[in-house]
Motif scaffolding. Structure first.
Motif, PDB file in Angstrom:
ATOM      1  N   LYS A 123      56.120  36.203  27.956  1.00  0.00           N
ATOM      2  CA  LYS A 123      56.701  36.666  29.207  1.00  0.00           C
ATOM      3  C   LYS A 123      55.662  37.351  30.091  1.00  0.00           C
ATOM      4  N   THR A 124      55.056  38.455  29.610  1.00  0.00           N
ATOM      5  CA  THR A 124      54.183  39.246  30.469  1.00  0.00           C
ATOM      6  C   THR A 124      52.881  39.585  29.767  1.00  0.00           C
ATOM      7  N   ALA A 125      51.776  39.380  30.468  1.00  0.00           N
ATOM      8  CA  ALA A 125      50.465  39.840  30.027  1.00  0.00           C
ATOM      9  C   ALA A 125      49.921  40.762  31.102  1.00  0.00           C
ATOM     10  N   VAL A 126      49.299  41.854  30.681  1.00  0.00           N
ATOM     11  CA  VAL A 126      48.705  42.810  31.615  1.00  0.00           C
ATOM     12  C   VAL A 126      47.212  42.888  31.344  1.00  0.00           C
ATOM     13  N   VAL A 127      46.416  42.730  32.392  1.00  0.00           N
ATOM     14  CA  VAL A 127      44.962  42.786  32.303  1.00  0.00           C
ATOM     15  C   VAL A 127      44.483  44.051  32.998  1.00  0.00           C
ATOM     16  N   LEU A 128      43.690  44.845  32.294  1.00  0.00           N
ATOM     17  CA  LEU A 128      43.182  46.091  32.843  1.00  0.00           C
ATOM     18  C   LEU A 128      41.780  45.853  33.402  1.00  0.00           C
ATOM     19  N   GLY A 129      41.660  45.771  34.710  1.00  0.00           N
ATOM     20  CA  GLY A 129      40.369  45.555  35.351  1.00  0.00           C
ATOM     21  C   GLY A 129      40.268  44.186  35.977  1.00  0.00           C
ATOM     22  N   ALA A 158      47.155  32.861  32.330  1.00  0.00           N
ATOM     23  CA  ALA A 158      48.063  32.224  33.287  1.00  0.00           C
ATOM     24  C   ALA A 158      48.671  30.946  32.737  1.00  0.00           C
ATOM     25  N   ARG A 159      48.005  30.301  31.772  1.00  0.00           N
ATOM     26  CA  ARG A 159      48.514  29.059  31.193  1.00  0.00           C
ATOM     27  C   ARG A 159      49.575  29.308  30.122  1.00  0.00           C
ATOM     28  N   HIS A 160      49.718  30.564  29.690  1.00  0.00           N
ATOM     29  CA  HIS A 160      50.546  30.838  28.524  1.00  0.00           C
ATOM     30  C   HIS A 160      51.611  31.906  28.739  1.00  0.00           C
ATOM     31  N   PHE A 161      51.625  32.561  29.891  1.00  0.00           N
ATOM     32  CA  PHE A 161      52.588  33.629  30.144  1.00  0.00           C
ATOM     33  C   PHE A 161      53.279  33.397  31.483  1.00  0.00           C
ATOM     34  N   ASP A 162      54.545  33.841  31.553  1.00  0.00           N
ATOM     35  CA  ASP A 162      55.315  33.667  32.781  1.00  0.00           C
ATOM     36  C   ASP A 162      54.732  34.491  33.933  1.00  0.00           C
ATOM     37  N   GLU A 163      54.197  35.671  33.594  1.00  0.00           N
ATOM     38  CA  GLU A 163      53.541  36.483  34.620  1.00  0.00           C
ATOM     39  C   GLU A 163      52.338  37.191  34.017  1.00  0.00           C
ATOM     40  N   VAL A 164      51.272  37.231  34.802  1.00  0.00           N
ATOM     41  CA  VAL A 164      50.049  37.928  34.422  1.00  0.00           C
ATOM     42  C   VAL A 164      49.755  38.928  35.527  1.00  0.00           C
ATOM     43  N   ILE A 165      49.697  40.209  35.152  1.00  0.00           N
ATOM     44  CA  ILE A 165      49.483  41.270  36.134  1.00  0.00           C
ATOM     45  C   ILE A 165      48.120  41.893  35.884  1.00  0.00           C
ATOM     46  N   VAL A 166      47.256  41.838  36.886  1.00  0.00           N
ATOM     47  CA  VAL A 166      45.922  42.433  36.817  1.00  0.00           C
ATOM     48  C   VAL A 166      45.971  43.771  37.548  1.00  0.00           C
ATOM     49  N   LEU A 167      45.641  44.848  36.836  1.00  0.00           N
ATOM     50  CA  LEU A 167      45.624  46.184  37.429  1.00  0.00           C
ATOM     51  C   LEU A 167      44.184  46.574  37.741  1.00  0.00           C
ATOM     52  N   GLU A 168      43.885  46.793  39.011  1.00  0.00           N
ATOM     53  CA  GLU A 168      42.523  47.097  39.447  1.00  0.00           C
ATOM     54  C   GLU A 168      42.517  48.393  40.248  1.00  0.00           C
ATOM     55  N   ARG A 169      41.640  49.315  39.861  1.00  0.00           N
ATOM     56  CA  ARG A 169      41.580  50.621  40.519  1.00  0.00           C
ATOM     57  C   ARG A 169      41.108  50.517  41.967  1.00  0.00           C
ATOM     58  N   VAL A 199      49.807  34.670  38.520  1.00  0.00           N
ATOM     59  CA  VAL A 199      48.951  35.854  38.450  1.00  0.00           C
ATOM     60  C   VAL A 199      49.149  36.720  39.688  1.00  0.00           C
ATOM     61  N   GLU A 200      49.320  38.025  39.442  1.00  0.00           N
ATOM     62  CA  GLU A 200      49.410  39.004  40.529  1.00  0.00           C
ATOM     63  C   GLU A 200      48.317  40.054  40.318  1.00  0.00           C
ATOM     64  N   ILE A 201      47.503  40.284  41.335  1.00  0.00           N
ATOM     65  CA  ILE A 201      46.486  41.338  41.284  1.00  0.00           C
ATOM     66  C   ILE A 201      47.012  42.544  42.051  1.00  0.00           C
ATOM     67  N   ARG A 202      47.191  43.660  41.352  1.00  0.00           N
ATOM     68  CA  ARG A 202      47.647  44.890  41.982  1.00  0.00           C
ATOM     69  C   ARG A 202      46.444  45.813  42.166  1.00  0.00           C
ATOM     70  N   GLU A 203      46.151  46.134  43.402  1.00  0.00           N
ATOM     71  CA  GLU A 203      44.969  46.928  43.728  1.00  0.00           C
ATOM     72  C   GLU A 203      45.334  48.392  43.896  1.00  0.00           C
ATOM     73  N   GLY A 204      44.321  49.257  43.767  1.00  0.00           N
ATOM     74  CA  GLY A 204      44.544  50.692  43.917  1.00  0.00           C
ATOM     75  C   GLY A 204      45.380  51.284  42.799  1.00  0.00           C
ATOM     76  N   VAL A 205      45.307  50.704  41.618  1.00  0.00           N
ATOM     77  CA  VAL A 205      46.111  51.142  40.476  1.00  0.00           C
ATOM     78  C   VAL A 205      45.170  51.657  39.379  1.00  0.00           C
ATOM     79  N   THR A 206      45.398  52.878  38.927  1.00  0.00           N
ATOM     80  CA  THR A 206      44.613  53.471  37.847  1.00  0.00           C
ATOM     81  C   THR A 206      45.424  53.474  36.571  1.00  0.00           C
ATOM     82  N   VAL A 207      44.894  52.878  35.520  1.00  0.00           N
ATOM     83  CA  VAL A 207      45.574  52.877  34.218  1.00  0.00           C
ATOM     84  C   VAL A 207      45.336  54.233  33.573  1.00  0.00           C
ATOM     85  N   THR A 208      46.408  54.884  33.135  1.00  0.00           N
ATOM     86  CA  THR A 208      46.308  56.247  32.595  1.00  0.00           C
ATOM     87  C   THR A 208      46.606  56.332  31.110  1.00  0.00           C
TER      88      THR A 208
END
Length: 505
Positions: free
Chosen positions: A4-10, A23-34, A129-138
Motif C-alpha cells: 500500500k504505502t512506502a515512505v522515503v526519507l530524503g 513505484a512499481r510495487h506500492f500503491d503510493e510512494v511518499i518522498v519526504l524532503e526537508r 510517487v508524491e514528493i512532499r517538500e519542506g518536511v522534516t522527519v522527526t
C-alpha cells in the motif's frame, strides 16, 4: 509484490532511486524532503557537496538506467557530455603527462545538481510517487523494538507549524551521513548497529568557472578534463604538489576547479585558492583556471570519513526499514563511489521486490546480505588507499606494518597498472572495471592474467620494447597526439593479440 504505502526519507540521489523502484510495487510512494526543491539544476542546503565534482561510475549509470529508462539520454539532452576519459582528459601522472589513446571506459560528465534535476523529472513522471517538500522527519513509529518481530511501521514528521505521522509498509532511510534513524532505533529498543569507520583527514575545495567562448580557447585545449595526481617526490616541494587536482567539465560550458589532499589544510578564501591553483605541479592547471571566469565563491568540505553502519550484523534487524546511500555507508568522496553505490543498492531492492509476496524477516535479511556484498566492493577500494596514512583515525586503522606496506606499494603498483594499460587491453579493461565497481579489488588481485600483463610490460620496458611513450613534461601543455594505433588496437578495447582479453560516483 504490491503494497500500500512506502515512505522515503530524503529526496536526493539515493532517495529518488529508491522511489523509482518502489513505484512499481506500492500503491503510493511518499518522498519526504526537508528542502524546497528547485525547479532547475540549482544548489540547495541539503546537498552541500553538490558544489564539488561528481563522477557517476559506469555501474551507477547502468543501475540508474534500469530504474529510470532513458535517464542517460535525458542527462545528455540537458547538457551532460558523453566522453571517453582516456581521449578527452589529460592526466598528469607521476612522471608527467600520460599519452592520449582510446580506452574501454566512457563517462557522462555533468554537475551533481543536473543529475538530481533529471532524476526529479523522471520521478515526477511516476503517477504513484508524491514528493512532499519542506518536511522534516522527526522520528519513527515502531513496534516490538529489538525483538524478532520488531518493525518500523511509519514515521513522524514536522511541516512548518504542523506535525503528524505516516503509516508505511516500508520506510527507506536516504537521509545521508547525518541520518538520525540509528539513534531512533536505539531509543525504540534495537541495539546500535556496529560501525566501521576510517577518516583519512581528506579536505577538498572547489570553485565554479565559465569557460572562455569556444573561439577564444587556446589551440592546446584539445582536452575537456584535466587531472593532476599528487606528487610522489619525497623531497622538498610546495604542499600544492600533494594535491589531487581536477579541472572538471560540466554542462553549460563551465568547469569546477577542485583541489584536495589527505591531511593538508586547504584554501577556503579566494586569494589563497588562486595562489594554490598556480602552485599545482602541472603549469597547465593554473593557466587553464586563469583563462576562465569565476562564478562562485570557494567551497570547502571536510566531512569525508568512511563510515559503514552494519545493520547486517544485527541478530534481529528492524523489519520494514531499508537504508540506502550514505545513511548506511558513506565513503571518502575522492573515490566517487557514493551515487553509484546508492543506485546499486536500489537495484538490489528492485530485484528482491520482484515476485515477492510479503516483506518478512527473510526478505530484509536477504536484502542486507546482498547489499553488504555490493558495498564490500567500494569499501575495499576506499580502505586500500586510506589505511596507508598514519594520521587516519577510526575502527579500521591498520596495523603499523600494514600502513607502511600500503604506503610503500600503493603508488608503485598504481604506476605499473597505468603504464601497462597503455599497451595491454586486458589490464586496461580490468582496472576500468574495478574503478567502476564492476569488479572487486579482490578479483583483480587474484587474477593471474592481470599480473602477467604487468610483469610482461615491465620486462618489455626494461628491454626498451614498449611502443607508447609516457612521461611528457608537466611544465608544458599536455600532448594531444593520439597513440591508439601504436598498440595495434583498431578500436577501444580490442586486444592487440590473441592472448589479450581485458582514474571513483
Amino acid at each position: 509484490m504490491r503494497g500500500k504505502t512506502a515512505v522515503v526519507l530524503g529526496g536526493s540521489v539515493a532517495g529518488l532511486c529508491a522511489a523509482g523502484v518502489l513505484a512499481r510495487h506500492f500503491d503510493e510512494v511518499i518522498v519526504l524532503e526537508r528542502d524546497q526543491l528547485p525547479p532547475d539544476a540549482e544548489h540547495r542546503r541539503g546537498v552541500p557537496q553538490s558544489k564539488h565534482p561528481h563522477f557517476l561510475l559506469n555501474s551507477g549509470r547502468r543501475a540508474i538506467g534500469e530504474i529510470f529508462p532513458g535517464f542517460e539520454e535525458a542527462l545528455i539532452a540537458a547538457g551532460g557530455m558523453h566522453l571517453m576519459p582516456s581521449m578527452d582528459a589529460a592526466y598528469c601522472e607521476n612522471d608527467g603527462w600520460a599519452p592520449r589513446k582510446s580506452g574501454s571506459m566512457t563517462m557522462v560528465y555533468s554537475s551533481r545538481v543536473l543529475i538530481e534535476r533529471v532524476l526529479r523529472d523522471k520521478v515526477r513522471e511516476l503517477p504513484t510517487v508524491e514528493i512532499r517538500e519542506g518536511v522534516t522527519v522527526t522520528g519513527l513509529r515502531t513496534t516490538g523494538g529489538g525483538t524478532e518481530r520488531g518493525r518500523v511501521e511509519g514515521v513522524e514528521y514536522r511541516a512548518g507549524d504542523d506535525s503528524g505521522h505516516l503509516a508505511a509498509d516500508v520506510v527507506v532511510d536516504a537521509l545521508g551521513r547525518g541520518s538520525s534513524v540509528a539513534d531512533w532505533l536505539i531509543k525504540a529498543g534495537w541495539p546500535a548497529p556496529p560501525e566501521k569507520t576510517l577518516d583519512a583527514k581528506v579536505t577538498y575545495t572547489s570553485r565554479w568557472y565559465d569557460l572562455p567562448p569556444a573561439g577564444r580557447r587556446p589551440e592546446s585545449w584539445w582536452w575537456k578534463h584535466l587531472v593532476i595526481t599528487p606528487s610522489q617526490d619525497t623531497g622538498d616541494h610546495p604542499e600544492e604538489h600533494e594535491f589531487l587536482s581536477n579541472f572538471f567539465p560540466i554542462e553549460g560550458d563551465r568547469a569546477i576547479v577542485c583541489m584536495g589532499a589527505w591531511g593538508i589544510r586547504m584554501p577556503r578564501k579566494v586569494d589563497a585558492f588562486e595562489k594554490a591553483v598556480d602552485r599545482v605541479r602541472a603549469t597547465a592547471f593554473g593557466q587553464a583556471t586563469r583563462a576562465c571566469t569565476p562564478t562562485s565563491e570557494v567551497h570547502l568540505t571536510r566531512s569525508t570519513g568512511n563510515k559503514w553502519r552494519r545493520y547486517d550484523l544485527l541478530d534481529r534487524p528492524p523489519l520494514g526499514l531499508v537504508c540506502i546511500g550514505d545513511s548506511i555507508c558513506a565513503f571518502n568522496p575522492f573515490y566517487a563511489q557514493g551515487m553509484s553505490s546508492a543506485a546499486r543498492s536500489a537495484l538490489i531492492l528492485a530485484e528482491l521486490l520482484h515476485g515477492r509476496a510479503t516483506l518478512d524477516l527473510t526478505f530484509f535479511r536477504e536484502f542486507l546480505a546482498r547489499q553488504k556484498k555490493s558495498l564490500d566492493v567500494p569499501w575495499m577500494l576506499a580502505m586500500a588507499r586510506d589505511q596507508a596514512y598514519d594520521f587516519a583515525t577510526g575502527s579500521e586503522v591498520a596495523a603499523p606494518w600494514r600502513r607502511r606496506l600500503a604506503a610503500r606499494l600503493s603508488w608503485p603498483v598504481f604506476n605499473a597498472i597505468n603504464a601497462t594499460s597503455r599497451e595491454d587491453a586486458y589490464v586496461e579493461r580490468t582496472f576500468a572495471q574495478v574503478f567502476n565497481l564492476d569488479k572487486s579489488l579482490r578479483d583483480m588481485a587474484t587474477d593471474p592474467r592481470f599480473w602477467f600483463g604487468i610483469a610482461r610490460y615491465k620486462v618489455r620496458q626494461r628491454l626498451g620494447r614498449t611502443v607508447v611513450p609516457g612521461g611528457f613534461d608537466d611544465q608544458q601543455d599536455p600532448p594531444g597526439t593520439d597513440f591508439t594505433d601504436r598498440t595495434g588496437t583498431g578500436r577501444a578495447g580490442t586486444a592487440p593479440s590473441a592472448e589479450s582479453d581485458l582514474v571513483h560516483d
